[in-house]
Design an enzyme around this catalytic site. Structure first.
Site, PDB file in Angstrom:
ATOM      1  N   ASN A 108       6.614  48.058 -10.971  1.00  0.00           N
ATOM      2  CA  ASN A 108       7.261  46.759 -10.767  1.00  0.00           C
ATOM      3  C   ASN A 108       7.024  45.855 -11.961  1.00  0.00           C
ATOM      4  O   ASN A 108       5.993  45.911 -12.613  1.00  0.00           O
ATOM      5  CB  ASN A 108       6.792  46.112  -9.459  1.00  0.00           C
ATOM      6  CG  ASN A 108       5.631  45.150  -9.655  1.00  0.00           C
ATOM      7  OD1 ASN A 108       5.812  43.979 -10.020  1.00  0.00           O
ATOM      8  ND2 ASN A 108       4.420  45.652  -9.456  1.00  0.00           N
ATOM      9  N   PHE A 138       5.979  37.461 -11.051  1.00  0.00           N
ATOM     10  CA  PHE A 138       5.633  36.308 -10.198  1.00  0.00           C
ATOM     11  C   PHE A 138       6.859  35.545  -9.697  1.00  0.00           C
ATOM     12  O   PHE A 138       7.007  34.345  -9.953  1.00  0.00           O
ATOM     13  CB  PHE A 138       4.708  35.319 -10.931  1.00  0.00           C
ATOM     14  CG  PHE A 138       3.311  35.807 -11.148  1.00  0.00           C
ATOM     15  CD1 PHE A 138       2.787  36.846 -10.408  1.00  0.00           C
ATOM     16  CD2 PHE A 138       2.486  35.192 -12.101  1.00  0.00           C
ATOM     17  CE1 PHE A 138       1.492  37.292 -10.606  1.00  0.00           C
ATOM     18  CE2 PHE A 138       1.187  35.626 -12.303  1.00  0.00           C
ATOM     19  CZ  PHE A 138       0.687  36.688 -11.561  1.00  0.00           C
ATOM     20  N   SER A 149      -1.951  40.550 -13.666  1.00  0.00           N
ATOM     21  CA  SER A 149      -0.587  41.071 -13.593  1.00  0.00           C
ATOM     22  C   SER A 149      -0.117  41.398 -15.010  1.00  0.00           C
ATOM     23  O   SER A 149      -0.270  40.578 -15.920  1.00  0.00           O
ATOM     24  CB  SER A 149       0.348  40.045 -12.960  1.00  0.00           C
ATOM     25  OG  SER A 149       1.679  40.435 -13.223  1.00  0.00           O
ATOM     26  N   ASN A 173       2.893  41.563 -15.925  1.00  0.00           N
ATOM     27  CA  ASN A 173       4.262  41.096 -16.113  1.00  0.00           C
ATOM     28  C   ASN A 173       4.389  39.627 -16.501  1.00  0.00           C
ATOM     29  O   ASN A 173       5.487  39.086 -16.525  1.00  0.00           O
ATOM     30  CB  ASN A 173       5.064  41.374 -14.831  1.00  0.00           C
ATOM     31  CG  ASN A 173       4.991  42.839 -14.440  1.00  0.00           C
ATOM     32  OD1 ASN A 173       5.212  43.710 -15.273  1.00  0.00           O
ATOM     33  ND2 ASN A 173       4.625  43.117 -13.193  1.00  0.00           N
ATOM     34  N   THR A 174       3.269  38.975 -16.764  1.00  0.00           N
ATOM     35  CA  THR A 174       3.306  37.603 -17.255  1.00  0.00           C
ATOM     36  C   THR A 174       2.619  37.601 -18.614  1.00  0.00           C
ATOM     37  O   THR A 174       1.418  37.885 -18.692  1.00  0.00           O
ATOM     38  CB  THR A 174       2.597  36.640 -16.273  1.00  0.00           C
ATOM     39  OG1 THR A 174       3.319  36.644 -15.042  1.00  0.00           O
ATOM     40  CG2 THR A 174       2.535  35.218 -16.804  1.00  0.00           C
ATOM     41  N   LYS A 220      -9.128  38.821  -9.512  1.00  0.00           N
ATOM     42  CA  LYS A 220      -8.507  40.152  -9.438  1.00  0.00           C
ATOM     43  C   LYS A 220      -8.302  40.682 -10.852  1.00  0.00           C
ATOM     44  O   LYS A 220      -7.674  40.020 -11.681  1.00  0.00           O
ATOM     45  CB  LYS A 220      -7.168  40.056  -8.700  1.00  0.00           C
ATOM     46  CG  LYS A 220      -6.482  41.413  -8.540  1.00  0.00           C
ATOM     47  CD  LYS A 220      -5.360  41.328  -7.522  1.00  0.00           C
ATOM     48  CE  LYS A 220      -4.617  42.642  -7.368  1.00  0.00           C
ATOM     49  NZ  LYS A 220      -3.564  42.579  -6.367  1.00  0.00           N
ATOM     50  N   ASN A 245      -5.500  45.574  -9.936  1.00  0.00           N
ATOM     51  CA  ASN A 245      -4.055  45.322  -9.949  1.00  0.00           C
ATOM     52  C   ASN A 245      -3.338  46.605 -10.414  1.00  0.00           C
ATOM     53  O   ASN A 245      -3.954  47.658 -10.473  1.00  0.00           O
ATOM     54  CB  ASN A 245      -3.764  44.156 -10.901  1.00  0.00           C
ATOM     55  CG  ASN A 245      -2.579  43.333 -10.454  1.00  0.00           C
ATOM     56  OD1 ASN A 245      -1.535  43.886 -10.121  1.00  0.00           O
ATOM     57  ND2 ASN A 245      -2.730  42.034 -10.421  1.00  0.00           N
TER      58      ASN A 245
HETATM   59  C1  LIG Z   1       6.202  45.213  -5.950  1.00  0.00           C
HETATM   60  C2  LIG Z   1       4.795  44.779  -6.182  1.00  0.00           C
HETATM   61  C3  LIG Z   1       4.505  43.441  -6.354  1.00  0.00           C
HETATM   62  C4  LIG Z   1       3.185  43.025  -6.571  1.00  0.00           C
HETATM   63  N1  LIG Z   1       2.914  41.683  -6.722  1.00  0.00           N
HETATM   64  C5  LIG Z   1       1.635  41.287  -6.899  1.00  0.00           C
HETATM   65  C6  LIG Z   1       1.327  39.912  -7.013  1.00  0.00           C
HETATM   66  O1  LIG Z   1       2.180  39.034  -6.927  1.00  0.00           O
HETATM   67  N2  LIG Z   1       0.016  39.565  -7.206  1.00  0.00           N
HETATM   68  C7  LIG Z   1      -0.984  40.493  -7.291  1.00  0.00           C
HETATM   69  O2  LIG Z   1      -2.149  40.129  -7.449  1.00  0.00           O
HETATM   70  N3  LIG Z   1      -0.709  41.804  -7.143  1.00  0.00           N
HETATM   71  C8  LIG Z   1       0.559  42.221  -6.962  1.00  0.00           C
HETATM   72  N4  LIG Z   1       0.835  43.555  -6.833  1.00  0.00           N
HETATM   73  C9  LIG Z   1      -0.266  44.541  -6.974  1.00  0.00           C
HETATM   74  C10 LIG Z   1      -0.838  44.972  -5.633  1.00  0.00           C
HETATM   75  O3  LIG Z   1      -1.390  43.882  -4.937  1.00  0.00           O
HETATM   76  C11 LIG Z   1      -1.952  46.027  -5.839  1.00  0.00           C
HETATM   77  O4  LIG Z   1      -3.011  45.437  -6.542  1.00  0.00           O
HETATM   78  C12 LIG Z   1      -1.464  47.237  -6.616  1.00  0.00           C
HETATM   79  O5  LIG Z   1      -0.168  47.587  -6.243  1.00  0.00           O
HETATM   80  C13 LIG Z   1      -2.377  48.447  -6.408  1.00  0.00           C
HETATM   81  O6  LIG Z   1      -2.450  48.812  -5.047  1.00  0.00           O
HETATM   82  P1  LIG Z   1      -1.534  50.013  -4.415  1.00  0.00           P
HETATM   83  O7  LIG Z   1      -1.695  51.190  -5.308  1.00  0.00           O
HETATM   84  O8  LIG Z   1      -2.085  50.211  -3.055  1.00  0.00           O
HETATM   85  O9  LIG Z   1      -0.144  49.508  -4.409  1.00  0.00           O
HETATM   86  C14 LIG Z   1       2.140  43.989  -6.624  1.00  0.00           C
HETATM   87  C15 LIG Z   1       2.452  45.343  -6.425  1.00  0.00           C
HETATM   88  C16 LIG Z   1       3.736  45.757  -6.201  1.00  0.00           C
HETATM   89  C17 LIG Z   1       4.024  47.213  -5.995  1.00  0.00           C
END
Ligand SMILES: Cc1cc2nc3c(=O)[nH]c(=O)nc-3n(C[C@H](O)[C@H](O)[C@H](O)COP(=O)(O)O)c2cc1C
Length: 458
Positions: free
Chosen positions: A189, A193, A275, A277-278, A317, A346
């Site tokens: 992704n 934000f 993140s 992406n920022t 985080k 993350n």
């Molecule tokens: C589509 C998407 C959007 C996400 N948006 C955020 C976010 O806004 N803030 C954040 O701290 N993590 C965000 N994450 C990261 C997740 O909270 C998590 O840390 C990461 O996906 C790893 O966990 P997983 O493997 O179980 O998905 C996002 C993940 C995905 C897939």
């Protein structure tokens, strides 16, 4: 209860079927020269087909209601969770962001099953003076704008983290920005934000918070709770994850604004500096930058008026792509400033071998799901050792089974979170993870989560 629910459902459906007026022609107001669209063809109830359809619906409802009324609540609950598996293939056909939007809307409307079965008491965790009925949480990014907190907590998560929320509303990156790698159990992704902003989220949480408080006050003590709710810990734990606006040049000011507006609704707060992406965000993980930032945010939180409970704990985080030196720096800051916790981790900017052959892996963004499990678990373990087990850690990244959650706990996590596996597996995954985690603990002779935390680091 199951009987009551089934009867209510039956009553509502029957009255809906009976209330429909046959052959009512809708009134149309045409204000253009365009040819009027004919009203959709309806099967009149008086016709043979219509009577057959109504009869079949009634028979199905009566049959279903009769069956549901014979089972106990636990069976009914398990049936409801398993039934959600039927919907998963339909979601897989949709664009990932559309599917996500639908899932959030469904949870916001309560169109998801509600967990009524008590969590095994060995899964209970007490942290920061709060009781988690199980250690499995939903990580940030799923409910970015706090639209579906009640519904998501009702699914049986031990806690739910909303956000990331930015001070000013922003659109995020252009779509498409979420990409599935289903064979690999992964997602990439680059949302950037997308957020409705702190004011909208505060309004939503404000409306819900009253209810949450009310519910808390009706549950007198944990001991009584145990009896009344079979180990359920009140209304559930809510985390608020704070982000920064893309165009903002003062990151600390953004997080401070988030704290001022949202901390009163949070059971814990998260500074998200990881993140991918920022632009520039991850640089805030550097020793000096992180120290300055955390000090300012802690000060802002502590200056506010807090009741008996005190301010919410503050966590940071971090990314899974950090060097040994980065980790040492973060550990030093966390210990020096007595940070309440770290979320590890993350998404990743790396593309491990397990995904690199998939052409979708070329997409820019953060990788999540199964392929990042080893990466994020290693960092978790290193951080547990560096902080000598003194800082509570939340393990996140690639969890898709109870065994994975257990491995995170053994690597040093007191709580765990997931996103990607939930996006693929849906609600049925949650009771499954909890049951598997309890089995893993029992198998290895642990009586509680506490006993297993950091077992692989000793
Ligand atoms: C589509 C998407 C959007 C996400 N948006 C955020 C976010 O806004 N803030 C954040 O701290 N993590 C965000 N994450 C990261 C997740 O909270 C998590 O840390 C990461 O996906 C790893 O966990 P997983 O493997 O179980 O998905 C996002 C993940 C995905 C897939």
């Amino acid at each position: 209860m199951a009987t009551r629910f089934a009867l209510k459902l039956l009553k509502q459906s029957v009255s809906n079927v009976v209330r429909q007026k046959p052959n009512v022609v809708p009134r149309y107001h045409y204000c253009t020269n365009a040819a009027p669209t004919p009203p959709p063809r309806k099967i009149p109830h008086s016709s043979k087909k219509g009577r057959l359809f109504t009869g079949a619906t009634l028979a199905l409802l009566i049959g279903g209601g009769a069956y549901a009324s014979t089972v106990d609540e636990a069976t009914f609950c398990s049936w409801m969770f398993n039934a959600t598996k039927l919907v998963n293939p339909f979601f897989a056909f949709l664009d990932p962001e559309v599917a996500h939007r639908l899932a959030v809307s469904a949870a916001a409307r309560g169109w998801v099953p509600r967990e009524k079965r008590p969590d095994p008491s060995m899964l209970g965790v007490e942290l920061w003076g709060k009781r988690f009925s199980n250690p499995i949480g939903l990580s940030a990014g799923f409910d970015k704008n706090a639209e579906a907190v009640e519904g998501l907590l009702g699914l049986g998560f031990g806690f739910v983290e909303v956000g990331s929320v930015t001070p000013v509303p922003q659109e995020g990156n252009p779509k498409p920005r979420i990409f599935r790698l289903p064979k690999e159990g992964a997602i990439i992704n680059r949302c950037g934000f997308n957020s409705e902003g702190i004011v909208a989220v505060a309004k939503r949480l404000g409306a819900q918070h009253g209810k949450r408080k009310l519910e808390t006050s009706t549950t007198s003590s944990p001991a009584e709770d145990d009896v009344k709710q079979g180990g359920k810990a009140g209304p559930g734990i809510l985390g608020v994850n704070l982000g920064k606006n893309k165009t903002s040049e003062d990151a600390a000011a953004d997080y401070v604004q988030g704290v001022h507006t949202l901390s009163q609704y949070a059971d814990y707060l998260v500074i998200n500096v990881s993140s991918p992406n920022t632009p520039g965000l991850r640089q805030l993980q550097g020793r000096k930058q992180l120290k300055d930032l955390v000090k300012k945010v802690q000060a802002a939180r502590d200056e506010m008026q807090w009741g008996e409970e005190g301010p919410p704990p503050l966590l940071v985080k971090i990314a899974p792509d950090l060097s040994r030196q980065d980790l040492e720096d973060i550990a030093a800051v966390a210990l020096a400033l007595r940070l309440d916790g770290l979320i590890i981790s993350n998404t990743s900017i790396q593309r491990p071998d397990s995904v690199s052959k998939n052409p979708v892996a070329q997409e820019t963004g953060g990788l999540s799901g199964k392929p990042i499990f080893p990466l994020s678990t290693n960092i978790l373990k290193e951080m547990y050792i560096l902080t000598k087990g003194k800082i509570p850690l939340i393990g996140c990244g690639g969890i898709s089974s109870g065994e994975d959650a257990y491995k995170k706990v053994r690597a040093g996590a007191s709580l765990v979170q997931l996103y990607t596996a939930f996006a693929y597996g849906g609600p049925a995954l949650i009771p499954q993870l909890k049951a598997e985690l309890a089995q893993c603990l029992e198998r290895d002779g642990f009586k509680s989560i506490y006993e297993a935390v950091g077992a692989d680091c000793r």
